[in-house]
Design an enzyme around this catalytic site. Sequence first.
Site, PDB file in Angstrom:
ATOM      1  N   HIS A   1      48.314  31.224   5.605  1.00 39.52           N
ATOM      2  CA  HIS A   1      49.663  31.584   5.161  1.00 39.52           C
ATOM      3  C   HIS A   1      50.625  30.416   5.395  1.00 39.52           C
ATOM      4  O   HIS A   1      51.403  30.054   4.505  1.00 39.52           O
ATOM      5  CB  HIS A   1      50.147  32.839   5.904  1.00 39.52           C
ATOM      6  CG  HIS A   1      51.587  33.169   5.670  1.00 39.52           C
ATOM      7  ND1 HIS A   1      52.005  34.059   4.700  1.00 39.52           N
ATOM      8  CD2 HIS A   1      52.705  32.718   6.278  1.00 39.52           C
ATOM      9  CE1 HIS A   1      53.325  34.138   4.734  1.00 39.52           C
ATOM     10  NE2 HIS A   1      53.785  33.343   5.684  1.00 39.52           N
ATOM     11  N   GLU A   2      50.543  29.806   6.579  1.00 38.67           N
ATOM     12  CA  GLU A   2      51.418  28.671   6.886  1.00 38.67           C
ATOM     13  C   GLU A   2      51.070  27.474   5.999  1.00 38.67           C
ATOM     14  O   GLU A   2      51.962  26.733   5.587  1.00 38.67           O
ATOM     15  CB  GLU A   2      51.332  28.298   8.368  1.00 38.67           C
ATOM     16  CG  GLU A   2      51.766  29.410   9.334  1.00 38.67           C
ATOM     17  CD  GLU A   2      53.162  29.963   9.033  1.00 38.67           C
ATOM     18  OE1 GLU A   2      54.014  29.204   8.528  1.00 38.67           O
ATOM     19  OE2 GLU A   2      53.391  31.153   9.301  1.00 38.67           O
TER      20      GLU A   2
ATOM     21  N   HIS B   1      52.906  27.744   2.868  1.00 40.84           N
ATOM     22  CA  HIS B   1      54.274  27.209   2.922  1.00 40.84           C
ATOM     23  C   HIS B   1      54.271  25.691   2.714  1.00 40.84           C
ATOM     24  O   HIS B   1      55.158  25.151   2.054  1.00 40.84           O
ATOM     25  CB  HIS B   1      54.924  27.520   4.278  1.00 40.84           C
ATOM     26  CG  HIS B   1      55.349  28.958   4.413  1.00 40.84           C
ATOM     27  ND1 HIS B   1      56.077  29.612   3.448  1.00 40.84           N
ATOM     28  CD2 HIS B   1      55.154  29.856   5.411  1.00 40.84           C
ATOM     29  CE1 HIS B   1      56.317  30.862   3.842  1.00 40.84           C
ATOM     30  NE2 HIS B   1      55.747  31.043   5.028  1.00 40.84           N
TER      31      HIS B   1
HETATM   32 ZN   LIG Z   1      55.684  32.706   6.158  1.00 44.15          ZN
END
Ligand SMILES: [Zn+2]
Length: 175
Positions: A41-42, A45
């Site tokens: 998830h990171e 980003h």
């Molecule tokens: Zn996030």
Amino acid sequence: MKVESTDGVLSDHYDPRAKVLRLSQQVYYTPSVAAAGIAAHETGHALQDAEDYFPMEARTYIVPVVQLASQIAPWAFVAGLMLNSSALTWAGVMLFGSSFLFALLTLPVEFDASARAKALLVSHGIIGPDQIGGVDKVLDAAAWTYVAAAVSAVGVWLFYVFMMLARGRGAPAVR
Ligand SMILES: [Zn+2]
């Protein structure tokens, strides 16, 4: 891009200024489905940053504006009430609204990062098709906290808006 471990629980984040992915100890050192989900998830980003994904860019730009607005808002609001100036009070309410705008902009950024995470984990063979349900659970739980934050921000803002509308329509203010 550098990947570092950092102190603190749930401190995982991507730093767009330093271009560093920082993962909490629990995620960095644990070979679990949940940890892989959070790390991916990171990474999502970081990919958003690399692609200049618009909602993320917009969110980064409005951070200083939101910080300033949320500092001024209560003063404008209280001063407006004390001076019985509805224009000033409305200005306070509108400035409060910037934090709700920020919470709303966070939603597409977070959902997109999670969607990228799931695609990456499967396409790179890190997570098998039978394990993707576990990733879904972790990322959905995180997503709901952002939805809850947005809903509560909207609720607080609407409270002020309706209070002002009621004031405008009702009896003159008691002083
Ligand atoms: Zn996030």
